[in-house]
Scaffold this active site. Structure first.
Site, short mmCIF file in Angstrom:
data_model
loop_
_atom_site.label_atom_id
_atom_site.label_comp_id
_atom_site.label_asym_id
_atom_site.label_seq_id
_atom_site.Cartn_x
_atom_site.Cartn_y
_atom_site.Cartn_z
N LYS A 292 0.84 -1.21 0.00
CA LYS A 292 0.00 0.00 0.00
C LYS A 292 0.87 1.26 0.00
CE LYS A 292 -0.34 -0.31 5.04
NZ LYS A 292 -1.19 -0.79 6.17
N MET B 34 11.25 24.34 3.36
CA MET B 34 10.53 23.47 2.42
C MET B 34 11.49 22.68 1.53
SD MET B 34 7.80 24.41 -0.57
CE MET B 34 6.63 25.22 0.50
N ARG C 245 -10.93 -0.12 14.23
CA ARG C 245 -10.64 0.68 13.04
C ARG C 245 -11.42 0.16 11.85
NH1 ARG C 245 -4.67 1.06 10.28
NH2 ARG C 245 -5.15 -1.13 9.95
N TYR D 235 14.89 30.38 9.07
CA TYR D 235 13.59 31.02 9.30
C TYR D 235 13.35 31.28 10.78
CZ TYR D 235 11.54 30.46 4.62
OH TYR D 235 11.24 30.57 3.29
C1 PLP Z 1 -0.44 -1.77 6.88
C2 PLP Z 1 -1.01 -3.05 7.26
C3 PLP Z 1 -0.21 -4.20 7.37
C4 PLP Z 1 1.29 -4.15 7.32
O1 PLP Z 1 1.74 -3.66 8.57
P1 PLP Z 1 3.29 -3.57 8.94
O2 PLP Z 1 3.28 -3.12 10.35
O3 PLP Z 1 3.88 -2.54 8.03
O4 PLP Z 1 3.88 -4.89 8.73
C5 PLP Z 1 -0.83 -5.42 7.58
N1 PLP Z 1 -2.18 -5.50 7.72
C6 PLP Z 1 -2.98 -4.41 7.67
C7 PLP Z 1 -4.43 -4.58 7.85
C8 PLP Z 1 -2.42 -3.15 7.46
O5 PLP Z 1 -3.22 -2.08 7.44
#
Ligand code: PLP
Length: 382
Positions: A55, A323, A154, A275
């Site tokens: 992802k 930036m 979640r 800055y």
């Molecule tokens: C992002 C995610 C993972 C991977 O998690 P890591 O901690 O990066 O190994 C696995 N399962 C779900 C549902 C996730 O959202």
């Protein structure tokens, strides 16, 4: 871990290429280390299948290259967060690669999921109903994963909703469930009592679907012991070299980030720096300006905390991160040692993604996914 860093040698050519494209940063992604980490996870989770969570563009490292490399290493299960990510990845993978969509089936995205042969993670009874209706409308059997919320609040069905599903299997008409899944909230803290709590609920839930393979562990979960592995492990950060847990980091680093110096200067005591003039030189200093900033994923929270490394010397940030640039204090180096076009290390053998994340008060995941698009990306082949 540090002796495994093979990247210094390729660096010279790559930094020249980066400069010739007018890019000030060089992001090196070691696909060999990625494969090493994948194989390591397969050993750790022996007996289970190991998926890859790709992802957010494979945590910022490039989903196409990462997924293709892991496919060649034997991986067939790929998890993304969104349907749009799966659609983009589908043409880059052979048809026997399974693409799962973690965040669920968006209303209206069903046709896309069918067309691209995606496996949605069904996170609510409403999503189950829509996927079942889609199956019946298209006259096809459609694969899916059912997620149950074992204690993170979640995504996923509540235990009672899963009980209803088990009691009324007609709700699943047209759906071929491949796995029952849940996600651990505290897997990176091996001693956290939430792990055992979630495990107990998962055991209870999987008894409702005794023949359904289970997917439970992320990177941290993979290191919680064999009972957590189940059928399919879903690591993300460990593949990319991040520490899977607070117990240490057995993975190989995948990412190196070096950034070029554009100019150096000497300032007198009393000179304001950066800055807001938040730092005033208390003695004459030598400074260098680097061409990367918070737009390149180096959080402003690194101001006053972090440093870079050059030839074994740590050179601290001074003043606020801008930036597109960062000022560093190079007074510790001999005059004329560091010059425009030289590259300093932000992430590498001296400073891991977890080190940099700690300096910013965040986690390696946030550092990686924020890296941005302005760096020259150099992939070291597996
Ligand atoms: C992002 C995610 C993972 C991977 O998690 P890591 O901690 O990066 O190994 C696995 N399962 C779900 C549902 C996730 O959202």
């Amino acid at each position: 871990m540090r002796e495994h860093h093979p990247l210094e040698t390729v660096s010279d050519t790559a930094t020249r290429l980066a400069l010739s494209e007018g890019r000030a940063g060089l992001l090196t992604i070691d696909l060999g280390a990625l494969v090493w980490n994948y194989d390591r996870l397969r050993q750790v989770a022996e007996g289970a299948r190991v998926a890859a969570v790709v992802k957010a563009d494979a945590y910022g490292l490039g989903a196409e290259r990462v997924a293709g490399t892991l496919y060649d290493a034997g991986c067939r299960d790929f998890f993304v967060a969104l349907t749009t990510e799966a659609v983009a990845l589908r043409p880059n993978l052979p048809s026997d690669a399974r693409l799962y969509v973690l965040n669920g089936l968006l209303p209206g995205a069903e046709a896309l999921a069918v067309t691209h042969d995606l496996i949605p993670v069904l996170n609510s009874p409403e999503q189950v109903a829509r996927w079942s209706a889609t199956a019946q409308q298209t006259g096809r059997t459609l694969k899916a994963v059912a997620q149950v919320d074992t204690g993170m609040s979640r995504l996923g069905m509540q235990p009672d909703q899963l009980r209803t599903l088990a009691a009324e299997p007609q709700r699943l008409e047209g759906i071929d469930l491949t796995h029952l899944m849940s996600h651990l909230a505290c897997a990176d803290e091996p001693q956290h009592p939430a792990n055992a709590d979630q495990f107990r609920i998962m055991t209870e839930m999987s008894a409702l679907f005794p023949h359904l393979p289970v997917s439970f562990a992320n990177s941290g979960g993979a290191f919680l012991g064999q009972s957590y592995h189940k059928a399919l492990v879903r690591p993300g950060i460990a593949l990319y070299g991040g520490a899977p847990s607070t117990d240490g980091n057995p993975m190989r680093p995948v990412v190196t980030l070096e950034v070029a110096v554009i100019q150096t200067r000497e300032v007198l005591a009393g000179t304001r720096i950066g800055y807001g003039g938040t730092v005033v030189a208390d003695q004459p200093l030598r400074l260098a300006t680097l061409l990367a900033g918070y737009a390149d994923g180096l959080p402003r929270a690194l101001s006053h905390h972090a440093g870079v490394w050059w030839q074994g010397v740590r050179l601290p940030f001074i003043g606020r991160v801008s930036m597109d640039s960062i000022i560093i204090d190079i007074s510790a180096l001999p005059q004329g040692a560091l010059n425009p076009g030289d590259f300093v290390e932000l992430i590498g053998p001296n400073q891991s993604i977890d080190d940099l994340a700690a300096d910013a008060g965040t986690i390696s995941y946030e550092i990686l996914t924020a890296l941005g698009s302005r760096y020259y990306r150099h992939y070291v082949e597996a």
